[in-house]
Design an enzyme around this catalytic site. Structure first.
Site, short mmCIF file in Angstrom:
data_model
loop_
_atom_site.label_atom_id
_atom_site.label_comp_id
_atom_site.label_asym_id
_atom_site.label_seq_id
_atom_site.Cartn_x
_atom_site.Cartn_y
_atom_site.Cartn_z
N GLU A 73 32.68 47.12 41.54
CA GLU A 73 33.19 48.66 41.72
C GLU A 73 33.50 49.15 40.26
O GLU A 73 34.60 49.54 41.11
CB GLU A 73 34.34 48.08 42.91
CG GLU A 73 35.65 46.25 42.56
CD GLU A 73 35.62 46.81 41.20
OE1 GLU A 73 35.23 46.08 40.32
OE2 GLU A 73 36.65 46.48 41.27
N ASP A 115 31.01 47.24 51.33
CA ASP A 115 29.59 48.38 50.76
C ASP A 115 30.53 49.38 51.23
O ASP A 115 29.63 50.65 50.66
CB ASP A 115 28.24 47.73 51.29
CG ASP A 115 28.06 46.84 50.24
OD1 ASP A 115 28.37 45.98 49.67
OD2 ASP A 115 26.97 45.93 50.57
P1 GH3 Z 1 41.98 44.92 40.18
O1 GH3 Z 1 42.09 46.17 41.07
O2 GH3 Z 1 42.25 44.62 39.14
O3 GH3 Z 1 40.15 45.23 39.85
O4 GH3 Z 1 41.05 44.59 41.48
P2 GH3 Z 1 40.25 44.06 42.45
O5 GH3 Z 1 40.41 43.06 43.81
O6 GH3 Z 1 39.39 45.26 42.41
O7 GH3 Z 1 39.39 43.24 41.05
P3 GH3 Z 1 38.41 42.08 41.11
O8 GH3 Z 1 37.61 41.97 39.91
O9 GH3 Z 1 39.32 40.73 41.14
O10 GH3 Z 1 37.37 41.76 42.53
C1 GH3 Z 1 36.00 42.71 41.88
C2 GH3 Z 1 35.62 42.51 43.48
O11 GH3 Z 1 34.28 43.47 44.04
C3 GH3 Z 1 34.91 41.24 43.88
C4 GH3 Z 1 33.61 41.52 44.01
O12 GH3 Z 1 32.65 40.82 45.33
C5 GH3 Z 1 33.50 43.29 44.55
N1 GH3 Z 1 32.40 43.89 43.86
C6 GH3 Z 1 31.10 44.34 43.36
N2 GH3 Z 1 30.53 45.03 43.70
C7 GH3 Z 1 30.79 44.48 45.39
C8 GH3 Z 1 29.34 44.99 45.97
O13 GH3 Z 1 28.39 46.32 45.36
N3 GH3 Z 1 29.12 45.19 46.70
C9 GH3 Z 1 31.01 44.35 48.08
N4 GH3 Z 1 31.02 44.78 48.79
N5 GH3 Z 1 31.79 44.21 47.05
C10 GH3 Z 1 31.68 44.40 45.61
MG MG Z 2 38.96 46.96 40.94
MG MG Z 3 36.15 45.26 38.20
#
Ligand code: GH3
Ligand code: MG
Ligand code: MG
Length: 367
Positions: free
Chosen positions: A288, A262
């Site tokens: 993200e 976060d």
């Molecule tokens: P890529 O380079 O392929 O995009 O890899 P990645 O790991 O960024 O992609 P993936 O979609 O597998 O993972 C995205 C991660 O972002 C998983 C999720 O837990 C995290 N995420 C999404 N929203 C939030 C948030 O509000 N806070 C946090 N800490 N993590 C988040």
């Molecule tokens: Mg990503």
């Molecule tokens: Mg993503």
């Protein structure tokens, strides 16, 4: 009367001014009716012609004066209380006491008008002002009664005057009790209005903002995109949309925990916002992912902006978390010409972003 008081609490300043002017106009109208009454009484020999003329002139000129002062907003410069309610009430009380002293046979009816004025004052004035007005009215009435029972005891016998005064006092006490309840009601209405405004503001923020980053949220971004598209139809200029996805963000979460994730998201937003123009809008599209809207911007300019954003991440140091933590993003850029479907352009930007991932991340692909 109750409705007017509630309206004053609920209206804004322009509405209040209009309401004050309208109410003063109504008072003037009531005075005109009172003049008709005076003329009728004069015709029946219940009041002397000279007194009827003097009283009528006092009422109409005074009331018209208040109307003009309020209408011209001169009252706002003259008094801290722009409605001049205290003075208007005082003017009315004096008129009624004058009438009471002049129309011996029908003076009982005049008392009803006095009660009406004081009751009206209780709803229109502050509780303190209303109490003083009621007390002053009673004192002035008692003085008039005393004076008349001394100078004209046949028409104004002391015993009858005492009963009149007692009745008026009892009625005014009743009206005071009512006004206390009314005051409490007004207070609670004002508090409810403030709470409602605060809640509405909170709802507006929740409906349009992303809680974590403070950016525009997805729903509000869609509204902004449609509004920008409508503006484009008129200007004939295009815009660029960039879909941004942080690279390997899952690793940050897995390695350092969700809370650190976060914090990194917030740091990313704080860093890249400086690279944008005032008209550019960055929205949290989900997780993200971020969507950047660049109005009136061709692809070449948009690419430069994205590069600036990338550069702004370079000096970011995450020593507190991990010295080798590097934050990069992949971006997909698509341009939107007037008449294009917003959804289709976002889709193109999404496809471009996936190509950037396939190309090894930390780069921008333009469609
Ligand atoms: P890529 O380079 O392929 O995009 O890899 P990645 O790991 O960024 O992609 P993936 O979609 O597998 O993972 C995205 C991660 O972002 C998983 C999720 O837990 C995290 N995420 C999404 N929203 C939030 C948030 O509000 N806070 C946090 N800490 N993590 C988040
Ligand atoms: Mg990503
Ligand atoms: Mg993503």
């Amino acid at each position: 009367m109750l409705k007017s008081a509630l309206t004053i609490v609920l209206l804004g300043e322009p509405g209040r001014h209009r309401l004050r002017v309208v109410m003063t106009l109504w008072t003037l109208l009531v005075y005109l009716l009172f003049v008709v009454l005076l003329l009728t009484m004069q015709a029946y020999g219940l009041i002397e012609t000279r007194t009827a003329f003097g009283l009528g002139t006092y009422c109409v000129l005074g009331s018209a004066g208040f109307y003009l002062l309020l209408r011209s907003r001169l009252s706002e410069r003259m008094s801290v209380e722009p409605s001049l309610m205290v003075w208007q009430n005082l003017h009315s009380v004096l008129a009624v006491i004058w009438a009471y002293s002049a129309v011996a046979p029908v003076r009982g009816a005049v008392l009803a008008i006095l009660v009406l004025i004081v009751a009206y004052g209780m709803f229109a004035l502050s509780a303190r002002q209303a109490r003083w007005l009621a007390l002053l009215s009673l004192l002035l009435l008692a003085a008039a009664m005393l004076w008349k029972s001394r100078t004209d005891p046949q028409a104004y016998p002391a015993s009858v005057e005492a009963v009149h005064l007692a009745v008026v006092t009892i009625v005014l006490l009743g009206v005071s009790a009512l006004s206390i309840r009314m005051g409490a009601l007004r207070k609670s209405l004002r508090r409810q209005k403030q709470e409602l405004e605060a809640s509405l503001e909170q709802i507006r923020v929740l409906a349009t903002q992303d809680e974590l980053t403070g950016l525009v949220n997805r729903r509000h971004m869609m509204d902004m995109l449609r509004a920008e598209q409508a503006r484009q139809q008129r200007s004939g200029r295009g815009m660029s949309l960039v879909l941004i996805d942080l690279d390997h963000f899952k690793r940050i979460n897995d390695g350092f925990g969700h809370q650190v994730g976060d914090a990194v998201l917030r740091t990313f937003v704080d860093s890249v916002l400086h690279s944008l123009r005032g008209t550019d809008v960055l929205a949290r599209w989900g997780g993200e992912e971020f969507l950047l809207m660049l109005p009136d911007t061709q692809a070449s300019e948009a690419l430069q902006t994205v590069q600036r954003m990338r550069d702004s991440l370079m000096p970011l140091a995450f020593e507190a978390i991990s010295p080798d933590l590097e934050l990069t993003f992949s971006a997909g850029l698509a341009t939107c010409q007037p008449g294009d479907s917003i959804e289709a352009v976002i889709d193109q930007a999404d496809q471009a972003m996936y190509r950037a991932k396939e190309a090894g991340r930390n780069c921008t692909v333009c469609i």
